[in-house]
Design a protein around this motif. Sequence first.
Motif, PDB file in Angstrom:
ATOM      1  N   HIS A  79     -41.273 113.392 -92.790  1.00 29.03           N
ATOM      2  CA  HIS A  79     -40.171 113.395 -91.827  1.00 29.03           C
ATOM      3  C   HIS A  79     -39.307 112.152 -91.963  1.00 29.03           C
ATOM      4  CE1 HIS A  79     -43.024 116.279 -90.017  1.00 29.03           C
ATOM      5  NE2 HIS A  79     -41.907 116.938 -89.844  1.00 29.03           N
ATOM      6  N   ALA A  80     -39.444 111.451 -93.061  1.00 28.27           N
ATOM      7  CA  ALA A  80     -38.626 110.269 -93.297  1.00 28.27           C
ATOM      8  C   ALA A  80     -37.159 110.685 -93.364  1.00 28.27           C
ATOM      9  CB  ALA A  80     -39.042 109.585 -94.597  1.00 28.27           C
ATOM     10  N   PRO A  81     -36.269 109.879 -92.817  1.00 30.93           N
ATOM     11  CA  PRO A  81     -34.844 110.244 -92.806  1.00 30.93           C
ATOM     12  C   PRO A  81     -34.288 110.611 -94.187  1.00 30.93           C
ATOM     13  CG  PRO A  81     -35.210 108.363 -91.382  1.00 30.93           C
ATOM     14  CD  PRO A  81     -36.509 108.623 -92.096  1.00 30.93           C
ATOM     15  N   ASP A  82     -34.654 109.889 -95.230  1.00 32.33           N
ATOM     16  CA  ASP A  82     -34.144 110.205 -96.569  1.00 32.33           C
ATOM     17  C   ASP A  82     -34.621 111.577 -97.043  1.00 32.33           C
ATOM     18  OD1 ASP A  82     -32.780 107.825 -96.662  1.00 32.33           O
ATOM     19  OD2 ASP A  82     -34.227 106.818 -97.981  1.00 32.33           O
ATOM     20  N   ASP A  83     -35.864 111.920 -96.729  1.00 35.48           N
ATOM     21  CA  ASP A  83     -36.401 113.223 -97.128  1.00 35.48           C
ATOM     22  C   ASP A  83     -35.715 114.364 -96.370  1.00 35.48           C
ATOM     23  OD1 ASP A  83     -38.114 111.971 -98.886  1.00 35.48           O
ATOM     24  OD2 ASP A  83     -39.769 111.898 -97.447  1.00 35.48           O
ATOM     25  N   GLU A  88     -31.703 118.748 -96.174  1.00 36.18           N
ATOM     26  CA  GLU A  88     -30.512 119.315 -95.533  1.00 36.18           C
ATOM     27  C   GLU A  88     -29.342 119.399 -96.513  1.00 36.18           C
ATOM     28  OE1 GLU A  88     -29.916 117.223 -91.825  1.00 36.18           O
ATOM     29  OE2 GLU A  88     -31.871 117.895 -91.061  1.00 36.18           O
ATOM     30  N   ALA A  89     -29.211 118.421 -97.390  1.00 39.09           N
ATOM     31  CA  ALA A  89     -28.170 118.488 -98.427  1.00 39.09           C
ATOM     32  C   ALA A  89     -28.426 119.669 -99.355  1.00 39.09           C
ATOM     33  CB  ALA A  89     -28.115 117.174 -99.205  1.00 39.09           C
ATOM     34  N   TYR A  90     -29.681 119.887 -99.719  1.00 35.77           N
ATOM     35  CA  TYR A  90     -30.054 121.036-100.550  1.00 35.77           C
ATOM     36  C   TYR A  90     -29.655 122.334 -99.864  1.00 35.77           C
ATOM     37  CZ  TYR A  90     -33.280 124.772-101.925  1.00 35.77           C
ATOM     38  OH  TYR A  90     -33.818 125.973-102.268  1.00 35.77           O
TER      39      TYR A  90
END
Length: 155
Positions: A79-83, A88-90
């Motif tokens: 749940h890390a923000p980068d992950d 979400e970008a994907y």
Amino acid sequence: MKDRDLDDIDRRLLRALQADASLSHAALAEAAGSSPASCWRRVRALEETGVLKGPVRLVDAEKVGRGVNVMCQVRMRSHAPDDRNAFEAYLTTRPDVMEAHSMSGEWDYLLRVVAADVAGYERFLMRDLLNHPNVATAASHFALSQVKYTTALPL
């Protein structure tokens, strides 16, 4: 603009536009009980404040070969923000993902995915979604029929 800033004429305009975005200014004015010039100004103000988004035409999924509708629950590895941002970008790159909601509870995301057939959905699931580095697991629920579908918000 907040809900409480909308008056009765705004609400009538919004209801009419949700039913048919191609209405003329004269038809809108009649539906709203106002003058065409006033309706035009109100529509512009609703667009400028972001209440109204761009007009669209709805396409019948069955008639264009996208009749399989799947609700897919996704659980993330992290749940890390980068992950989350990467996932979400994907999702934004996937035209077959019609909706994506970040959820509370046991599952992290709920997706609505359309496909031509079950095999097409299986390809998306097995080759793409489950191979995403941030996805731990997914559960799929196939819609048997569409009982209700609307894009109109209650006003």
